[in-house]
Design an enzyme around this catalytic site. Structure first.
Site, PDB file in Angstrom:
ATOM      1  N   TYR A 143       0.842  -1.207   0.000  1.00 52.70           N
ATOM      2  CA  TYR A 143       0.000   0.000   0.000  1.00 52.70           C
ATOM      3  C   TYR A 143       0.874   1.253   0.000  1.00 52.70           C
ATOM      4  O   TYR A 143       0.679   2.170  -0.802  1.00 52.70           O
ATOM      5  CB  TYR A 143      -0.895  -0.037   1.245  1.00 52.70           C
ATOM      6  CG  TYR A 143      -1.840   1.127   1.384  1.00 52.70           C
ATOM      7  CD1 TYR A 143      -2.805   1.400   0.421  1.00 52.70           C
ATOM      8  CD2 TYR A 143      -1.788   1.958   2.515  1.00 52.70           C
ATOM      9  CE1 TYR A 143      -3.685   2.459   0.565  1.00 52.70           C
ATOM     10  CE2 TYR A 143      -2.666   3.013   2.666  1.00 52.70           C
ATOM     11  CZ  TYR A 143      -3.611   3.270   1.690  1.00 52.70           C
ATOM     12  OH  TYR A 143      -4.474   4.325   1.843  1.00 52.70           O
ATOM     13  N   LYS A 147       1.291   4.137  -2.900  1.00 48.17           N
ATOM     14  CA  LYS A 147       0.980   5.546  -2.609  1.00 48.17           C
ATOM     15  C   LYS A 147       2.196   6.438  -2.875  1.00 48.17           C
ATOM     16  O   LYS A 147       2.062   7.546  -3.385  1.00 48.17           O
ATOM     17  CB  LYS A 147       0.491   5.711  -1.163  1.00 48.17           C
ATOM     18  CG  LYS A 147      -0.918   5.154  -0.927  1.00 48.17           C
ATOM     19  CD  LYS A 147      -1.961   5.899  -1.751  1.00 48.17           C
ATOM     20  CE  LYS A 147      -3.385   5.440  -1.468  1.00 48.17           C
ATOM     21  NZ  LYS A 147      -4.369   6.037  -2.403  1.00 48.17           N
TER      22      LYS A 147
END
Length: 312
Positions: A143, A147
């Site tokens: 994740y 990002k």
């Protein structure tokens, strides 16, 4: 030309509340909610809704043209804990959905994009206290990697193609109106539900794990505020640090016992502990406060009161 908004991922934890707030500001018909499936929820039933796969460029382009969309809020993503279980799909969803929207803006089909980043962009080598806007970023989760890459692409599309993309790094978000979405900070949502239903909670993080958190009302207000800010106020095109409060499971439990005296908490850390340990404990968000006037309203005390009131 009036503002016409498309929210991709409108049925998620943030999207649900963002949709309702935007509809109250811009009018129901001007805010098109969309998600991969049509559920029987307020978001679906309270205004225009379209089924869309965030990975399908043609579907998104069709909706943008059909509804003459000016602003896109791309909220579809696989969150930290869920993403670790399916890394390839998480990368695909988190990155390619962003490229689709950036490319539509590059082609002049939309005017403005909101894309959320996260404190997951930071890693174990990042300064933990008062994490600066510009610092070492070596994210250790799928994740966080997606990002961090997304931030670089947003900045690139702004610098090279003039795309008006705006972003904030959300801390852990806490809301009473939607269930946890598979994030590492989600214990701070679940604990309120369990406090009311069971009077006890087993936490998947250790007692002194301090993380930056924010009440959903503040997060929604920040999201709308950065999108409404004049273009010259947005000086950072990767993503802005955003903060409200930082606390440990021990501190949130102590706050709950002021309202539910017989509440107890136990600790049984799991794989999410390692993720939490790699993230900051507190965030310096002075750039957001200076550039576009960000200010939070809720602290741990007022949030706990509001959460328990709504949930009970």
């Amino acid at each position: 030309m009036s503002t016409k908004i498309l929210i991709i991922g409108a049925c998620g934890q943030i999207g649900t509340e963002l949709t309702q707030k935007l509809r109250s500001i811009y009018g129901t018909e001007n805010v098109i909610a969309s998600d991969i499936r049509k559920l029987n929820t307020d978001v679906v039933n309270s205004g225009p809704f379209e089924v869309v796969n965030a990975l399908d460029f043609n579907q998104i382009e069709h909706l943008v043209e059909k509804h003459q969309i000016t602003d896109v809020y791309l909220m579809a993503a696989l969150l930290s804990a869920t993403a670790e279980k399916n890394p390839a799909f998480a990368w695909d969803l988190n990155m390619n959905s962003l490229f689709h929207v950036l490319n539509l803006a590059k082609a002049g089909k939309i005017k403005k994009i909101f894309w959320p980043s996260s404190i997951a962009v930071f890693g174990p080598t990042t300064p933990k206290e008062n994490t600066p806007q510009y610092t070492i970023m070596e994210p250790s989760t799928v994740y966080g990697i997606s990002k961090q890459s997304g931030e670089r692409w947003c900045e690139y599309y702004h610098n090279i193609f003039g795309v008006d993309v705006r972003s904030i790094r959300y801390p852990g978000l806490i809301s009473w109106s939607s269930p946890p979405g598979g994030g590492t900070t989600d214990y701070a949502v679940d604990i309120y539900h369990k406090a009311l239903s069971d009077k006890k909670y087993e936490c998947f993080l250790s007692s002194e794990t301090k993380m930056p958190m924010m009440y959903m009302d503040d997060a929604i207000n920040a999201t709308i505020q950065i999108m409404q800010a004049p273009v010259e106020a947005i000086k950072i095109r990767s993503s802005y640090n955003l903060a409200a409060m930082s606390f440990t499971p021990t501190e949130i439990a102590a706050e709950i016992t002021k309202h539910i005296p017989d509440f107890t908490i136990t600790y049984n850390p799991d794989f999410r502990q390692k993720i939490a340990d790699s993230w900051p404990a507190s965030i310096d968000d002075s750039s957001a406060r200076e550039d576009w006037g960000w200010n939070h309203k809720f602290d741990l005390d007022s949030m706990t009161q509001d959460m328990l009131e709504h949930l009970s």
